[in-house]
Design an enzyme around this catalytic site. Sequence first.
Site, PDB file in Angstrom:
ATOM      1  N   ASP A 335       0.810  -1.303   0.094  1.00  0.00           N
ATOM      2  CA  ASP A 335       0.085  -0.029   0.007  1.00  0.00           C
ATOM      3  C   ASP A 335       0.906   1.234   0.037  1.00  0.00           C
ATOM      4  O   ASP A 335       1.969   1.020   0.265  1.00  0.00           O
ATOM      5  CB  ASP A 335      -1.093  -0.104   1.015  1.00  0.00           C
ATOM      6  CG  ASP A 335      -2.104   0.860   1.198  1.00  0.00           C
ATOM      7  OD1 ASP A 335      -2.605   1.196   0.038  1.00  0.00           O
ATOM      8  OD2 ASP A 335      -2.418   1.139   2.112  1.00  0.00           O
ATOM      9  N   GLU A 338       2.580   4.872  -4.228  1.00  0.00           N
ATOM     10  CA  GLU A 338       2.783   5.824  -5.376  1.00  0.00           C
ATOM     11  C   GLU A 338       4.029   6.397  -5.644  1.00  0.00           C
ATOM     12  O   GLU A 338       4.266   6.674  -6.814  1.00  0.00           O
ATOM     13  CB  GLU A 338       1.382   6.809  -5.056  1.00  0.00           C
ATOM     14  CG  GLU A 338      -0.074   6.423  -5.434  1.00  0.00           C
ATOM     15  CD  GLU A 338      -0.226   5.550  -4.096  1.00  0.00           C
ATOM     16  OE1 GLU A 338      -1.053   4.588  -4.383  1.00  0.00           O
ATOM     17  OE2 GLU A 338       0.040   5.564  -3.021  1.00  0.00           O
ATOM     18  N   ASP A 416      -9.388   3.747  -2.589  1.00  0.00           N
ATOM     19  CA  ASP A 416     -10.109   4.174  -1.484  1.00  0.00           C
ATOM     20  C   ASP A 416     -11.397   4.748  -1.873  1.00  0.00           C
ATOM     21  O   ASP A 416     -11.452   5.960  -2.057  1.00  0.00           O
ATOM     22  CB  ASP A 416      -9.421   5.258  -0.595  1.00  0.00           C
ATOM     23  CG  ASP A 416      -7.982   4.562   0.147  1.00  0.00           C
ATOM     24  OD1 ASP A 416      -8.080   3.391   0.302  1.00  0.00           O
ATOM     25  OD2 ASP A 416      -7.169   5.315   0.334  1.00  0.00           O
TER      26      ASP A 416
END
Length: 602
Positions: A335, A338, A416
């Site tokens: 997670d 990015e 999300d």
Amino acid sequence: MAAPVGEMVWVPVLEEGVFRFDASEEARSAAGPSLSFVEPRRREEPREGGDRPAVVPACEVAGNVQKVVIKLPSGTSFYGTGEASGPLERTGKRVFTWNTDAWGFGPGTTSLYQSHPWVLAVLPDGKAFGVLADTTRRCEIDLRQECTIKFSAPSAYPIITFGPYNSPAEVMMSLSHAIGTVAMPPKWSLGYHQCRWSYDSSEKVLKVVRTFREKGIPCDVIWMDIDYMDGFRCFTFDSNRFPDPKSMADDLHSIGCKSIWMLDPGIKKEKGYFVYESGSETDVWIKKADDSPFIGEVWPGDCVFPDFTCERTRTWWASLVKDFVSNGVDGIWNDMNEPAVFKTTTKTMPESNIHRGDADIGGVQNHSYYHNVYGMLMARSTYEGMAMSNTDKRPFVLTRAGFIGSQRYAATWTGDNLSNWEHMHMSLPMVLQLGLSGQPLSGPDIGGFAGNATPKLFGRWMGVGALFPFSRGHSETGSIDHEPWSFGEECEEVCRLALLRRYRLLPHIYTLFYLSHKKGAPVAAPLFFADSQDPELRKIETSFLLGPLLICASTSPEKGAHECAHKLPKGVWSRFDFGDSHPVSWLVNFHCAILSASLELN
């Protein structure tokens, strides 16, 4: 000074119907290596063959920006663009490939967590054509002008075209020969997954799984979010709440459940922390322009970040993963990769940061060059570490950030999302777009991540989510409980029926993944894959195909499956009998109607 607009120079590559285009011979020499191709040399080696491109892009170079225009016949429909919100058909839309921590995204958000500079065009006659802008940099994909594809990105980059071929399936197969296919997932990963931020103790984890067993609701996997760690330090366990993870994993395995654990890229900058110390000794951290390690704030506080563009970093990370798996870990969740960084206006690290990349992927470059592939390279390292831990088991990795080609290493989810009907509706085209961009193993957070689902929303979402390629319920901290039984007995029964349907179809779903692994076909495909010549099928996004099964999925709070009528693809269709005649599935508009087809899909 802008160079004049003109046709690009081309060379045949890969296989018949595939061509590489560059702005000029000089631009071809200046282009960086491919990170999307599974074998980058195949983009560089001309092939033999007398075929010529049916479509030749035009190109303009203005300063450091290369703009490419591809014009196609009137009546062409556009798809692809990877992980993108909004409608299934991308005609009229614009996307920017820049991996972004996009909590609570909406239908107009132009950059999400992954980058796929790829467009699938379905031509008026039903044939299909694919275009890949093979650049890792921020790229604008502009489809706002009718029947026109525009790419715009800095520095020289090649355009790879595929086709036209007779069908969209043939384009996807050809694309897979370039970017690779999905790694064959372990069978257990195709079951239902239950997740929350966070199940905060071993006792809570076991209680949730035992409740699934007691209530007869299928569930094969439970997930551990960041709170299992000691102060959010990766590769550690909280000694009070998770004192013996191996024992907990053994208990889960004894009742037929696997566990997946989160690992983020942000490593706490702390003397004495073994990951920080070993990483510093190995010199693996991303640097600032002044050659000092970049420090950014994430969950643990001040963090350093592994430079996954270097082989030594990937080897270091893989060895940590290998040791971590020995704690009974069945799968790993990457997670925040990015990479996300707190307290910055860009939500990520400065583009001036330096990566000391291996020569075969681009060498030393600033962050703007490697940003979009950071998550994919992290997933690759994690996958390789899991593979090292046990050569007899297929690794399972889930990644939030990715690039076209990430399916070789990891599954993904759509980020999300919100607990509302709009996001439930968006989840269908998002999963289909990912499949049309080479990533078949995806799904949304069922019920929505942020906010509180209602019983009707959760039950309806489970109805369709139980038939997505990746099926996981997940919710954020502070929201109400989102386990199936949390919404009352009626919703619980709907979820039980939905998941039992998935498990009856698991042999079929597994077969579709095998075909995807071998041939690059999407697992969940749009209806126009059954008949790409029918323009009416091209806009339908409330239904999808699982091979020869058609899933009718109402995403409206007012309608159920029996009201979800629309044009069916040509062929002889008949209702698929699951043998679950419990009336509650219709009383609460359980919307999952399955039809079987007598036709062969490409």
